[in-house]
Design a protein around this motif. Structure first.
Motif, mmCIF file in Angstrom:
data_model
loop_
_atom_site.group_PDB
_atom_site.id
_atom_site.type_symbol
_atom_site.label_atom_id
_atom_site.label_comp_id
_atom_site.label_asym_id
_atom_site.label_seq_id
_atom_site.Cartn_x
_atom_site.Cartn_y
_atom_site.Cartn_z
ATOM 1 N N LEU A 120 0.841 -1.189 0.000
ATOM 2 C CA LEU A 120 0.000 0.000 0.000
ATOM 3 C C LEU A 120 0.878 1.240 0.000
ATOM 4 O O LEU A 120 1.803 1.358 0.805
ATOM 5 C CB LEU A 120 -0.895 0.035 1.242
ATOM 6 C CG LEU A 120 -1.802 -1.169 1.510
ATOM 7 C CD1 LEU A 120 -2.564 -0.966 2.821
ATOM 8 C CD2 LEU A 120 -2.761 -1.396 0.359
ATOM 9 N N VAL A 121 0.573 2.159 -0.918
ATOM 10 C CA VAL A 121 1.175 3.494 -0.916
ATOM 11 C C VAL A 121 0.092 4.433 -0.388
ATOM 12 O O VAL A 121 -0.990 4.521 -0.972
ATOM 13 C CB VAL A 121 1.600 3.926 -2.328
ATOM 14 C CG1 VAL A 121 2.246 5.307 -2.288
ATOM 15 C CG2 VAL A 121 2.547 2.909 -2.948
ATOM 16 N N GLU A 128 4.810 9.347 11.387
ATOM 17 C CA GLU A 128 4.452 9.243 12.800
ATOM 18 C C GLU A 128 3.164 8.440 13.027
ATOM 19 O O GLU A 128 2.887 8.015 14.151
ATOM 20 C CB GLU A 128 4.300 10.648 13.401
ATOM 21 C CG GLU A 128 5.607 11.395 13.556
ATOM 22 C CD GLU A 128 6.177 11.927 12.237
ATOM 23 O OE1 GLU A 128 7.371 12.296 12.214
ATOM 24 O OE2 GLU A 128 5.430 11.957 11.222
ATOM 25 N N SER A 129 2.375 8.232 11.974
ATOM 26 C CA SER A 129 1.118 7.478 12.107
ATOM 27 C C SER A 129 1.231 6.047 11.618
ATOM 28 O O SER A 129 0.255 5.299 11.680
ATOM 29 C CB SER A 129 0.004 8.198 11.331
ATOM 30 O OG SER A 129 -0.221 9.488 11.831
ATOM 31 N N ARG A 130 2.400 5.661 11.134
ATOM 32 C CA ARG A 130 2.525 4.353 10.497
ATOM 33 C C ARG A 130 2.264 3.189 11.457
ATOM 34 O O ARG A 130 1.786 2.136 11.035
ATOM 35 C CB ARG A 130 3.898 4.205 9.830
ATOM 36 C CG ARG A 130 5.056 4.133 10.772
ATOM 37 C CD ARG A 130 6.404 4.166 10.044
ATOM 38 N NE ARG A 130 6.548 3.114 9.053
ATOM 39 C CZ ARG A 130 6.925 1.874 9.328
ATOM 40 N NH1 ARG A 130 7.156 1.518 10.583
ATOM 41 N NH2 ARG A 130 7.046 0.991 8.369
ATOM 42 N N ASP A 131 2.541 3.388 12.724
ATOM 43 C CA ASP A 131 2.350 2.298 13.681
ATOM 44 C C ASP A 131 0.882 1.932 13.875
ATOM 45 O O ASP A 131 0.572 0.879 14.436
ATOM 46 C CB ASP A 131 2.974 2.650 15.033
ATOM 47 C CG ASP A 131 4.497 2.594 14.994
ATOM 48 O OD1 ASP A 131 5.036 2.009 14.029
ATOM 49 O OD2 ASP A 131 5.142 3.139 15.902
ATOM 50 N N PRO A 146 6.652 3.687 1.884
ATOM 51 C CA PRO A 146 6.735 5.109 2.239
ATOM 52 C C PRO A 146 7.135 5.981 1.055
ATOM 53 O O PRO A 146 7.722 5.510 0.071
ATOM 54 C CB PRO A 146 7.836 5.116 3.295
ATOM 55 C CG PRO A 146 8.762 4.025 2.848
ATOM 56 C CD PRO A 146 7.868 2.955 2.273
ATOM 57 N N LEU A 147 6.800 7.247 1.170
ATOM 58 C CA LEU A 147 7.261 8.242 0.212
ATOM 59 C C LEU A 147 8.343 9.094 0.857
ATOM 60 O O LEU A 147 8.213 9.500 2.016
ATOM 61 C CB LEU A 147 6.120 9.149 -0.252
ATOM 62 C CG LEU A 147 5.055 8.509 -1.159
ATOM 63 C CD1 LEU A 147 3.972 7.827 -0.328
ATOM 64 C CD2 LEU A 147 4.424 9.547 -2.077
ATOM 65 N N LYS A 161 14.856 3.774 7.204
ATOM 66 C CA LYS A 161 15.191 2.629 8.052
ATOM 67 C C LYS A 161 13.963 1.781 8.398
ATOM 68 O O LYS A 161 14.089 0.588 8.687
ATOM 69 C CB LYS A 161 15.881 3.104 9.327
ATOM 70 C CG LYS A 161 17.326 3.550 9.098
ATOM 71 C CD LYS A 161 18.003 3.945 10.397
ATOM 72 C CE LYS A 161 19.479 4.240 10.183
ATOM 73 N NZ LYS A 161 20.174 4.663 11.427
ATOM 74 N N ALA A 162 12.776 2.393 8.342
ATOM 75 C CA ALA A 162 11.555 1.661 8.665
ATOM 76 C C ALA A 162 10.865 1.095 7.431
ATOM 77 O O ALA A 162 9.862 0.398 7.548
ATOM 78 C CB ALA A 162 10.589 2.578 9.416
#
Length: 265
Positions: A120-121, A128-131, A146-147, A161-162
């Protein structure tokens, strides 16, 4: 290494984009198949949204056409299900967070897994909301892609790194849409990303010619093209699949040239 990351191993990837249900269900299915047959490594399918903040006029207009066709999230899943009867090309969704949230993170990711949607893009989801979604996505083997943009600054390191799957490198400031000038620090940006991670990079936003695709493939591990293909669909409508396939062939050839050049260096 995720399934998406493995696609880039010793190979420059081409990732084209289409909007689901533009202009209709059957044509979208045919376009996905045409992209696969034309040489796409991954097909990015856009889920229409009412406020696509990352997208320019071409994709916004496609979203409106899809809404006129009656698109729903359920429709998008059904399109992928129909395409899966003809191709096993890796698919990722470009979607906005509210769509996934409203459907339910668990239900959405579970459905993606069942249909072989690998990632998913989500342009409006900050790092900060990815978790909120990553643990669920991980549960179903879905990469949250991620972008990283020229404006990411000090956040590049933690985003890189994530990352998993691949990193969508935004080619320039602004929104999607064909352009002839790109951020002149792209090489340095990709080099910085690669200093933090082995996750592949793919450059998108504005790339629309074979020459540009070749240049971007020389900088990164892959190239993403959206608006140019969506524009073909807008003009050709139900006759788009053949033109989409021909365009994909031309980009595939250009990306392969970049790969050949890099191998010879």
């Amino acid at each position: 290494m995720s399934n998406l990351s493995a696609i880039f191993k010793n190979h420059k990837a081409f990732i084209p984009f289409v909007v689901a249900d533009d202009p209709d269900f059957d044509t979208t299915v045919a376009n996905i198949v045409a992209l696969a047959e034309g040489g796409a490594d991954i097909v990015e399918v856009g889920i229409p949204f009412s406020d696509p903040i990352a997208d320019g006029g071409v994709i916004q207009a496609a979203d409106l056409r899809a809404f006129d066709a009656g698109v729903r999230t359920k429709t998008v899943f059904e399109i992928v299900e129909a395409a899966r009867k003809q191709t096993d090309v890796p698919i990722v969704f470009l979607t906005y967070l509210n769509i996934v949230f409203k459907y339910g993170y668990d239900a959405f990711c579970k459905k993606c897994q069942a249909l072989g949607v690998s990632g998913l893009v989500i342009p409006d989801m900050p790092y900060e909301s990815r978790d909120d979604i990553v643990p669920t996505a991980d549960k179903y083997g879905i990469d949250i892609i991620p972008l990283i943009a020229p404006t990411s600054g000090h956040r590049v390191e933690k985003i890189a790194k994530a990352a998993s799957g691949f990193i969508y490198v935004v080619s320039s400031l602004g929104i999607t849409g064909e352009r002839n000038e790109f951020f002149n620090g792209l090489k340095d940006l990709v080099a910085e990303i690669k200093s933090y991670t082995d996750v592949p990079t793919a450059i998108g936003f504005g790339v629309h010619t074979p020459e540009q695709a070749k240049t971007m493939a020389e900088i990164a591990d892959g190239v993403i093209i959206g608006s140019a293909i969506v524009d073909i669909v807008a003009k050709q409508k139900q006759n788009a699949p053949e033109a989409v396939k021909e365009f994909t062939h031309s980009i595939r050839s250009a990306v392969d040239q970049a790969e050949t050049k890099e191998a010879s260096v």
